[in-house]
Motif scaffolding. Structure first.
Motif, PDB file in Angstrom:
ATOM      1  N   THR A   1       0.815  -1.225   0.000  1.00 49.14           N
ATOM      2  CA  THR A   1       0.000   0.000   0.000  1.00 49.14           C
ATOM      3  C   THR A   1       0.843   1.268   0.000  1.00 49.14           C
ATOM      4  N   PHE A   2       2.166   1.129  -0.095  1.00 52.60           N
ATOM      5  CA  PHE A   2       3.032   2.316  -0.034  1.00 52.60           C
ATOM      6  C   PHE A   2       2.635   3.319  -1.114  1.00 52.60           C
ATOM      7  N   GLY A   3       2.636   4.574  -0.758  1.00 48.88           N
ATOM      8  CA  GLY A   3       2.253   5.636  -1.684  1.00 48.88           C
ATOM      9  C   GLY A   3       0.778   5.926  -1.591  1.00 48.88           C
ATOM     10  N   SER A   4      -0.047   4.929  -1.880  1.00 46.16           N
ATOM     11  CA  SER A   4      -1.491   5.133  -1.750  1.00 46.16           C
ATOM     12  C   SER A   4      -1.872   5.328  -0.280  1.00 46.16           C
ATOM     13  N   TRP A   5      -1.150   4.654   0.622  1.00 44.49           N
ATOM     14  CA  TRP A   5      -1.415   4.839   2.053  1.00 44.49           C
ATOM     15  C   TRP A   5      -1.162   6.290   2.460  1.00 44.49           C
ATOM     16  N   GLU A   6       0.008   6.808   2.131  1.00 43.38           N
ATOM     17  CA  GLU A   6       0.333   8.188   2.482  1.00 43.38           C
ATOM     18  C   GLU A   6      -0.661   9.166   1.876  1.00 43.38           C
TER      19      GLU A   6
END
Length: 502
Positions: free
Chosen positions: A220-225
């Motif tokens: 989920t990195f990127g979309s999480w932030e």
């Protein structure tokens, strides 16, 4: 032998050195607290049970801020268990690390220890199994002077003056499926925003950190932030980033280039945060709290598993760090400093015994691990402004990171004292690098100190019986040639050069 050139000029700056970048981390994990910073009955322990030998090493390490009490531990933690008379505190099970938590050490003990260690506290709160009400209760207990039930309880517990904690982490690694109370980005973002707004009603001047990704490799990195910040952008100041690195097999070259991944991680989080700010038409800038980072042989821990039986303070992840690990830690510090304009907080995880710079034994000695040395030297000598230097160096091929510059470097310049510090790592595991640093913009500077961290045996470690096996040494070949600093950097080494302007 490679050849490389550095161009350093005081006119080109990144940002002031933020002292919070030299932070650390204390979690109720393994022997970090019990048998680490806290061991009543130890020959060096004070009346509060704090080990004096460990305190002395913490001060020597140069730690400026410490994040507490977790980490995975915090997502199941009830802060109320750790305050009040110790004899009345409940014993609990901590599922994060499968240990028994006595709660003999809690908030007020940590704050007393922080004052003695001369560090700023950074407090993490439980947004895993708990939420908004518990967060504002903790804030009131810790920071309100007196006259309310919670603040008066603190006074009754022997702490008359409020703690005045300024920085708070809104949970820990909530993107991770391993985390108690793991949430989607939307679920966490809404809870974090609600909690942040409530906390700011108590004190609008708090500094709040939203949970970013637990690692750049998270799916989920990127979309999480992006999602979390769309909820929290106006009410938080920073977003967190966590990264751990380790040697895989015999791939030393890739390990030495670990900071390439950290650098990309930072750049991608900045890009995501700034994108959200643009979408919201906000002039505000979100910075990064890199509040967990280190070398950690996590796969070895996972292979061994957590303890089968519920025990108090078992030995967990007590990695014996090598000379090679120290070089990598030094290179990670270079990367954090290079991003001084946006990485304004960083916490090396952890401080004592567990994945730590300091080790100690029950009733026995404390000693410096190999990774202690680049941290202590950087914390002591990186002062003033971080400079935007230029490198002209050959590249090195790695299996994980592709072609990378054989050197990485950062410099700091303190105009008030005329002190220039240059930190440089040779990532090549086999070849020396003859480096020349052009310093004409500083005038007639003199070389004050040249220090090397590295070893012919990359896997040498410091132990209780041989605590000084890996230590900084005088640089074998470094000298000024007019306005040029010349040095030969051994393979797999980290170097520091201190220069003085008239």
């Amino acid at each position: 032998m490679h050849n490389g050139t550095l161009s350093i000029d005081p006119a080109f700056t990144v940002a002031p050195v933020n002292r919070r970048v030299f932070g650390s981390f204390v979690e109720h994990m393994g022997r970090c607290v019990y048998g680490g910073i806290y061991e009543p009955g130890h020959p060096t322990a004070d009346d509060s049970g704090f080990r004096g030998d460990v305190l002395a090493l913490v001060r020597e390490l140069g730690v400026t801020a410490v994040r507490y009490p977790g980490g995975n531990f915090v997502s199941g933690y009830r802060w109320e268990d750790g305050v009040g008379p110790v004899g009345d505190r409940p014993t609990r099970l901590d599922p994060a690390w499968r240990t028994v938590e006595t709660n003999a050490f809690g908030l007020n003990e940590f704050m007393e220890w922080s004052r003695k260690a001369e560090v700023e506290p950074i407090m993490a709160m439980n947004l895993g199994t708990r939420g908004l009400q518990e967060a504002v209760d903790l804030l009131e207990y810790a920071n309100h002077p007196e006259g309310t039930a919670l603040s008066d309880a603190r006074v009754e517990h022997g702490v008359k003056e409020p703690h005045g904690i300024r920085m708070w982490c809104l949970g820990n690694e909530m993107d991770g499926p391993w985390q108690l109370g793991h949430k989607t980005a939307t679920e966490y973002g809404r809870l974090a925003a609600e909690t942040a707004r409530a906390m700011r009603q108590f004190d609008p001047g708090l500094e709040l950190v939203a949970c970013g990704s637990s690692g750049r490799s998270m799916p989920t990195f990127g979309s999480w932030e992006a999602t979390v910040l769309e909820h929290t952008y106006d009410v938080v100041d920073l977003v967190s980033a966590h990264a751990y690195y380790q040697l895989d097999g015999e791939d030393v070259a890739s390990f030495l280039a670990s900071s390439v991944d950290m650098d990309l991680f930072i750049r991608e989080v900045i890009a995501t945060a700034d994108h959200v700010g643009a979408k919201l038409s906000s002039a505000k800038r979100i910075n990064i709290a890199f509040d967990e980072w280190n070398v950690w042989y996590l796969r070895e821990m996972q292979a061994g598993g957590l303890p089968d039986d519920w025990t108090e303070a078992p030995r967990l992840s007590e990695d014996a760090y090598t000379a090679l690990d120290a070089v990598v830690v030094g290179s990670l510090l270079i990367t954090l400093l290079k991003h001084a304009d946006r990485v304004t907080v960083a916490c090396q995880a952890q401080l004592v015994n567990t994945i730590s710079a300091i080790r100690c034994e029950p009733d026995g000695p404390a000693w410096r691990q190999s990774i202690f040395h680049p941290f202590a030297l950087t914390a002591r000598h990186a002062q003033g402004e971080v400079l935007d230097l230029r490198l002209d160096v050959p590249t090195l091929s790695t299996s994980k990171h592709g072609d990378v510059p054989v050197l990485d470097s950062v410099a700091t310049w303190d105009a008030a004292t005329g002190r220039l510090a240059v930190f440089v790592v040779n990532r090549d595991p086999a070849e020396e690098v003859a480096v020349s640093a052009q310093l004409r913009g500083f005038g007639e500077v003199g070389l004050v100190e040249a220090t090397l961290v590295g070893d012919d045996d990359l896997f040498a470690v410091n132990t209780v019986d041989e605590p000084d096996r890996v230590v900084p040494t005088a640089h074998p070949a470094a000298a000024m040639d007019g306005t040029i600093l010349r040095a030969t950097l051994p393979p797999a080494s980290w170097s520091m050069f201190l220069l003085q302007a008239p």
